[in-house]
Design an enzyme around this catalytic site. Structure first.
Site, PDB file in Angstrom:
ATOM      1  N   MET B  30       0.758  -1.373   0.037  1.00  0.00           N
ATOM      2  CA  MET B  30       0.049  -0.077  -0.064  1.00  0.00           C
ATOM      3  C   MET B  30       1.055   1.409   0.040  1.00  0.00           C
ATOM      4  O   MET B  30       0.377   2.331   0.310  1.00  0.00           O
ATOM      5  CB  MET B  30      -0.953  -0.126   1.191  1.00  0.00           C
ATOM      6  CG  MET B  30      -2.028  -1.074   1.210  1.00  0.00           C
ATOM      7  SD  MET B  30      -3.554  -1.007   1.881  1.00  0.00           S
ATOM      8  CE  MET B  30      -3.045  -0.532   3.585  1.00  0.00           C
ATOM      9  N   LEU B  33       6.468   3.065   1.821  1.00  0.00           N
ATOM     10  CA  LEU B  33       7.540   1.827   1.963  1.00  0.00           C
ATOM     11  C   LEU B  33       8.600   2.204   2.923  1.00  0.00           C
ATOM     12  O   LEU B  33       8.948   3.318   3.223  1.00  0.00           O
ATOM     13  CB  LEU B  33       8.225   1.668   0.717  1.00  0.00           C
ATOM     14  CG  LEU B  33       7.336   1.291  -0.749  1.00  0.00           C
ATOM     15  CD1 LEU B  33       8.098   0.981  -1.732  1.00  0.00           C
ATOM     16  CD2 LEU B  33       6.293   0.370  -0.198  1.00  0.00           C
ATOM     17  N   GLY B  36      10.876  -2.975   5.735  1.00  0.00           N
ATOM     18  CA  GLY B  36      10.330  -4.303   5.707  1.00  0.00           C
ATOM     19  C   GLY B  36       9.956  -4.357   4.148  1.00  0.00           C
ATOM     20  O   GLY B  36       9.690  -5.750   3.566  1.00  0.00           O
ATOM     21  N   HIS B  37       9.190  -3.226   3.604  1.00  0.00           N
ATOM     22  CA  HIS B  37       8.753  -3.631   1.963  1.00  0.00           C
ATOM     23  C   HIS B  37      10.043  -4.069   1.315  1.00  0.00           C
ATOM     24  O   HIS B  37      10.115  -4.842   0.347  1.00  0.00           O
ATOM     25  CB  HIS B  37       8.325  -2.394   1.547  1.00  0.00           C
ATOM     26  CG  HIS B  37       6.870  -2.144   2.279  1.00  0.00           C
ATOM     27  ND1 HIS B  37       6.599  -1.048   2.984  1.00  0.00           N
ATOM     28  CD2 HIS B  37       5.767  -2.707   2.270  1.00  0.00           C
ATOM     29  CE1 HIS B  37       5.491  -0.874   3.476  1.00  0.00           C
ATOM     30  NE2 HIS B  37       4.937  -1.841   3.109  1.00  0.00           N
ATOM     31  N   GLN B  61     -10.544  -2.699   1.861  1.00  0.00           N
ATOM     32  CA  GLN B  61      -9.982  -3.551   3.148  1.00  0.00           C
ATOM     33  C   GLN B  61      -9.860  -2.663   4.220  1.00  0.00           C
ATOM     34  O   GLN B  61      -9.648  -3.238   5.582  1.00  0.00           O
ATOM     35  CB  GLN B  61      -8.550  -4.203   2.891  1.00  0.00           C
ATOM     36  CG  GLN B  61      -7.428  -3.150   2.840  1.00  0.00           C
ATOM     37  CD  GLN B  61      -6.142  -3.817   2.368  1.00  0.00           C
ATOM     38  OE1 GLN B  61      -5.978  -4.313   1.288  1.00  0.00           O
ATOM     39  NE2 GLN B  61      -5.209  -4.022   3.064  1.00  0.00           N
ATOM     40  N   GLN B 149       5.801 -11.604   6.924  1.00  0.00           N
ATOM     41  CA  GLN B 149       5.177 -12.359   8.180  1.00  0.00           C
ATOM     42  C   GLN B 149       4.691 -11.594   9.142  1.00  0.00           C
ATOM     43  O   GLN B 149       3.956 -11.836  10.223  1.00  0.00           O
ATOM     44  CB  GLN B 149       6.193 -13.164   8.738  1.00  0.00           C
ATOM     45  CG  GLN B 149       6.477 -14.472   7.764  1.00  0.00           C
ATOM     46  CD  GLN B 149       7.782 -15.298   8.256  1.00  0.00           C
ATOM     47  OE1 GLN B 149       8.474 -15.053   9.185  1.00  0.00           O
ATOM     48  NE2 GLN B 149       8.004 -16.462   7.539  1.00  0.00           N
ATOM     49  N   GLN B 154      -2.869 -12.240   7.361  1.00  0.00           N
ATOM     50  CA  GLN B 154      -3.091 -12.212   6.001  1.00  0.00           C
ATOM     51  C   GLN B 154      -1.977 -13.151   5.245  1.00  0.00           C
ATOM     52  O   GLN B 154      -2.766 -13.516   4.208  1.00  0.00           O
ATOM     53  CB  GLN B 154      -2.572 -10.671   5.925  1.00  0.00           C
ATOM     54  CG  GLN B 154      -2.370 -10.424   4.306  1.00  0.00           C
ATOM     55  CD  GLN B 154      -1.775  -9.073   4.223  1.00  0.00           C
ATOM     56  OE1 GLN B 154      -2.488  -7.852   4.182  1.00  0.00           O
ATOM     57  NE2 GLN B 154      -0.762  -8.519   3.658  1.00  0.00           N
ATOM     58  N   LEU B 185       8.468  -2.972  11.830  1.00  0.00           N
ATOM     59  CA  LEU B 185       8.223  -1.966  10.824  1.00  0.00           C
ATOM     60  C   LEU B 185       6.949  -1.746  10.256  1.00  0.00           C
ATOM     61  O   LEU B 185       6.268  -2.953   9.981  1.00  0.00           O
ATOM     62  CB  LEU B 185       9.357  -1.912   9.877  1.00  0.00           C
ATOM     63  CG  LEU B 185      10.746  -1.889  10.363  1.00  0.00           C
ATOM     64  CD1 LEU B 185      11.581  -1.507   9.080  1.00  0.00           C
ATOM     65  CD2 LEU B 185      10.978  -0.576  11.134  1.00  0.00           C
ATOM     66  N   ARG B 188       2.029   2.548   9.410  1.00  0.00           N
ATOM     67  CA  ARG B 188       1.451   3.070  10.553  1.00  0.00           C
ATOM     68  C   ARG B 188       2.321   3.389  11.769  1.00  0.00           C
ATOM     69  O   ARG B 188       1.732   4.188  12.761  1.00  0.00           O
ATOM     70  CB  ARG B 188       0.211   2.239  11.175  1.00  0.00           C
ATOM     71  CG  ARG B 188      -0.790   1.861  10.227  1.00  0.00           C
ATOM     72  CD  ARG B 188      -2.015   1.278  10.759  1.00  0.00           C
ATOM     73  NE  ARG B 188      -3.097   1.210   9.653  1.00  0.00           N
ATOM     74  CZ  ARG B 188      -3.349   0.222   8.951  1.00  0.00           C
ATOM     75  NH1 ARG B 188      -2.805  -1.010   8.890  1.00  0.00           N
ATOM     76  NH2 ARG B 188      -4.604   0.430   8.032  1.00  0.00           N
TER      77      ARG B 188
END
Lengths: 281, 281
Positions: B30, B33, B36-37, B61, B149, B154, B185, B188
């Site tokens: 989304m 970034l 983590g992304h 969502q 993870q 999800q 990370l 949000r």
């Protein structure tokens, strides 16, 4: 013509076609093939290089008390017919091959257009169709998929599903094939007794009569009520007689293109039919 | 690196990769970034020839009252970061490009494993995830798809979806990336005030502490209750503290591998984290 019973086998059979970019056509069926199915295969042959026909009686689209167990399984005869019309690959998986041994937790629902017509008397049916068709699309990965217009609501559901989920293929609807007396071909016609078979064409006769009446300006409600009355008098138990826009939405105005839908039982055999009426041309 | 904003553009951009049978890797995000992304993209680069990263804040969502409108959109910065890690194509569609102008009638539900944890406090969330991920899979048609993870539930939902619908790709789960102080990370995290940010690592500290306690033989229920109490004392509003088997099923026996899950709010910011604990090795 090859027959594959596993996903792995089918994938292997299609690998060279896919890598050489041949157009793959797909005709999903529940077997017990008749001229209607063969017409789908012929339509597929016309625009595709490789045609896959699946034969799978999908348990999850049958409701409690419906004819899953007794649904005719005639793979040998089906294979003969498919070879004659040039089918390249039959995909005839077992239930375990399609659904595995772990419980399925995923459901697909197409709302609104499944709320009435066959959706009303067959709760869960179109969810079962949506799930199996999505699975088959993902397994076969065709360029084109062919469905009969006899199951008009099913075709609408699949078009919606493909649009909503961006499934990368084109859905082709193929006109109803009828017996000489007008009865829409269906595997379930085989359940009819000779007496019932003689009465069954009444559905199409009444649809054609309704078309004439509508073209002469008779009121839709009255025309639908007539079909219902005459079917009942002929010995049918009517499930529904309805009219919709071609996209299955309710009729919004006089003189717009519409589709008449009938579902009715003769004994325990449920027959469906429909007739599209174009006013604008 | 190319940026595509339409399905048609993306399809065209991928055509040559697809026809030359290059491995396509896909990282749905989304945007906004963080490391983590970028770790997902690096994992994709390792085993794929072409890596597509989607940036799409998926309206369906988000629940009523959630942060869809305020969710950070930082495409320019994201593009810079993605170029640095070797992303080949950014797919950044509009809401209209993804959902069209006609109403969507199709829904996908993954049952059971979405009944609790985040599913409980975010009704409809995982349906929205299942729909958009299925759409993106059909648009990108990747060989591999990469998910973090951190969103453990999800990831489980997507694995189940892929298995149940025979989606032709492999799902790769990538371990959580944490800040030096242990905070998982998340986009949000940017909502947190400096004071909240100082408290936030408490979640991971308590998860690690719980792991030790469990390895020392303390009772699971007591350990979970401790986490909850300590989070509340630290200023969190706890949504849940739970333990599950790695497949999200309830714990059936002592000493089996399990995952601890925490969701808790600091102010209006909802944080989630999890820790897998292996006993068998």
């Amino acid at each position: 013509m090859k027959t594959e019973t596993t996903i792995q086998g089918l994938t292997a059979s299609l690998a060279s076609a896919r890598s050489s970019k041949k157009m793959i056509g797909f005709v999903p069926t529940m077997g017990n093939l008749h001229e209607g199915h063969l017409t789908l295969v012929r339509a597929a042959k016309k625009i595709c290089d490789v045609v896959v026909v699946s034969i799978f009686v999908n348990p999850i689209q049958f409701g409690v008390g419906e004819d899953f167990d007794s649904y005719p399984r005639t793979l040998e005869q089906d294979s003969r017919l498919l070879a004659e019309v040039g089918c390249d690959i039959i995909f005839a998986p077992s239930v375990e091959q399609m659904y595995g041994t772990q419980p399925r937790l995923t459901n697909i629902s197409v709302g609104q257009i499944t709320d009435d017509l066959c959706g009303k008397s067959r709760p869960g049916h179109f969810d079962g169709v949506a799930v199996v068709v999505t699975k088959l699309f993902n397994i076969v990965q065709p360029d084109y998929a062919f469905f009969g217009q006899k199951d008009y609501q099913q075709l609408a559901v699949i078009r919606q599903l493909v649009q909503d989920l961006n499934i990368p293929l084109e859905v082709i609807g193929v006109p109803i094939v009828r017996a000489e007396d007008g009865l829409a071909l269906s595997s379930r016609n085989g359940y009819l007794t000779p007496e019932q078979r003689a009465i069954a064409p009444k559905i199409y006769q009444l649809l054609k009569q309704a078309e004439q009446q509508l073209r002469q300006g008779e009121m839709l409600e009255q025309v639908l009520a007539n079909i219902s009355t005459e079917l009942t008098q002929a010995g049918f138990v009517v499930d529904y007689v309805e009219a919709r826009q071609t996209n299955l939405q309710p009729i919004a105005q006089f003189d717009q293109d519409l589709v008449l839908f009938v579902a009715a039982k003769l004994g325990s055999t449920r027959l469906i039919d429909n007739l599209q009426i174009n006013f604008k041309t």
